[in-house]
Design an enzyme around this catalytic site. Structure first.
Site, PDB file in Angstrom:
ATOM      1  CG  ASP A  35     -13.163  18.028  45.935  1.00  0.00           C
ATOM      2  OD1 ASP A  35     -13.364  16.489  45.847  1.00  0.00           O
ATOM      3  OD2 ASP A  35     -14.745  18.315  45.650  1.00  0.00           O
ATOM      4  CG  ASN A  82     -12.204  10.426  51.949  1.00  0.00           C
ATOM      5  OD1 ASN A  82     -11.117  11.851  51.801  1.00  0.00           O
ATOM      6  ND2 ASN A  82     -13.054  11.055  51.517  1.00  0.00           N
TER       7      ASN A  82
HETATM    8  C1  FPP Z   1     -11.148  14.625  45.955  1.00  0.00           C
HETATM    9  O1  FPP Z   1     -11.420  13.891  45.237  1.00  0.00           O
HETATM   10  C2  FPP Z   1      -9.958  13.884  46.477  1.00  0.00           C
HETATM   11  C3  FPP Z   1      -9.262  12.880  47.789  1.00  0.00           C
HETATM   12  C4  FPP Z   1     -10.696  12.412  48.171  1.00  0.00           C
HETATM   13  C5  FPP Z   1      -8.300  11.905  47.309  1.00  0.00           C
HETATM   14  C6  FPP Z   1      -6.836  13.069  47.606  1.00  0.00           C
HETATM   15  C7  FPP Z   1      -6.223  12.229  46.984  1.00  0.00           C
HETATM   16  C8  FPP Z   1      -4.820  12.317  46.053  1.00  0.00           C
HETATM   17  C9  FPP Z   1      -4.903  13.862  45.036  1.00  0.00           C
HETATM   18  C10 FPP Z   1      -4.589  11.218  45.562  1.00  0.00           C
HETATM   19  C11 FPP Z   1      -3.368  11.265  46.598  1.00  0.00           C
HETATM   20  C12 FPP Z   1      -2.350  11.314  47.446  1.00  0.00           C
HETATM   21  C13 FPP Z   1      -1.181  11.760  48.051  1.00  0.00           C
HETATM   22  C14 FPP Z   1      -0.435  12.500  48.539  1.00  0.00           C
HETATM   23  C15 FPP Z   1      -0.515  10.483  47.704  1.00  0.00           C
HETATM   24  P1  FPP Z   1     -12.917  13.148  44.717  1.00  0.00           P
HETATM   25  O2  FPP Z   1     -13.108  12.127  44.414  1.00  0.00           O
HETATM   26  O3  FPP Z   1     -14.138  13.222  45.829  1.00  0.00           O
HETATM   27  O4  FPP Z   1     -13.644  13.818  43.040  1.00  0.00           O
HETATM   28  P2  FPP Z   1     -14.770  14.134  42.367  1.00  0.00           P
HETATM   29  O5  FPP Z   1     -15.371  15.723  43.587  1.00  0.00           O
HETATM   30  O6  FPP Z   1     -14.705  15.179  41.633  1.00  0.00           O
HETATM   31  O7  FPP Z   1     -16.057  13.363  42.722  1.00  0.00           O
END
Ligand code: FPP
Length: 232
Positions: free
Chosen positions: A16, A64
């Site tokens: 996250d 998501n």
């Molecule tokens: C949460 O950050 C992260 C995600 C919803 C996606 C995780 C994806 C990756 C790390 C990249 C793709 C993965 C692979 C395996 C290639 P957020 O967007 O909720 O962050 P925030 O809470 O700061 O808004």
């Protein structure tokens, strides 16, 4: 299950904080996801080097899909690109790939790539990297119940071992250590059944910044935990 906690056998991570990482730098959210995907590479290597046998990463939840279309498309694209770029490296490093979650809502081309990467790496034995993509724990549990019913398993035969064998994580041990980056302290529908006795580790560090030093901190913290699995 053993009380030996010198090293977790299975580490699961809620990655996250990509969005906030980008915001702090005045960049579009997608740049945070891109940095997050890049970080996956270094984290996989670090855990494999430590001798961890299973690493599960929460990359995309069933919830998501509700994000803006542009972000969903971007995340799907990143996964596809990462598979293209990383599969050979993982294969050379003797890492086996697995997927948990619903495969059928992914674009066909991506699904094929995931299947091909899984098939290519199926005999690798150094570490299993399990990608949770379109994954939600409640959906996984409901799906297990449906399949148990379809298989006509008699009520008396249903126990925890049988039930676990109907989950996407079938055959892999429960996570010993569950890490969430980005400062929130919740499980967000991740491995609810499997994390029953996991040690939880929450860090404010945002996912793209979660590197070797942070991993060492988490592992040190884990070693200091007393795991009792409900007994004294
Ligand atoms: C949460 O950050 C992260 C995600 C919803 C996606 C995780 C994806 C990756 C790390 C990249 C793709 C993965 C692979 C395996 C290639 P957020 O967007 O909720 O962050 P925030 O809470 O700061 O808004």
């Amino acid at each position: 299950m053993s009380g030996d906690n010198s090293l977790p056998c299975h580490v699961a991570i809620i990655m996250d904080g990509n969005g906030r990482w980008a915001k702090q730098r005045g960049l579009p959210r997608f740049e945070g996801h891109r940095a997050g995907a890049k970080n996956v590479r270094r984290v996989v290597k670090a855990f494999a080097d430590c001798g961890v046998k299973y690493l599960t990463l929460f990359a995309f939840s069933t919830e998501n899909w509700g994000r803006p279309q542009e972000e969903v498309t971007g995340l799907l694209h990143l996964l596809s690109q990462s598979i293209d770029e990383e599969t050979q490296h993982f294969h050379q490093d003797n890492i086996k790939l697995m997927h948990i979650g619903k495969p059928d809502r992914l674009p066909l081309e991506l699904r094929r790539k995931v299947e091909a990467a899984i098939a290519l790496t199926k005999d690798n034995s150094r570490m299993t990297l399990c990608l949770a993509f379109d994954y939600g724990s409640r959906a996984e549990i409901v799906n297990a119940v449906r399949r148990i019913k379809e298989d006509d398993v008699s009520t008396g035969d249903i126990d925890e071992v049988v039930f676990s064998s109907y989950l996407g994580t079938q055959g892999i041990p429960d996570p010993d250590l569950l890490i969430r980056t980005g400062g929130e302290m919740r499980l967000s529908n991740f491995l609810l059944w499997q994390a029953a006795y996991s040690e939880l580790y929450f860090t404010p560090v945002l996912w793209p910044d979660f590197g070797k030093k942070e991993i060492d901190k988490a592992l040190l913290d884990y070693r200091q935990r007393q795991r009792r699995f409900g007994s004294l």
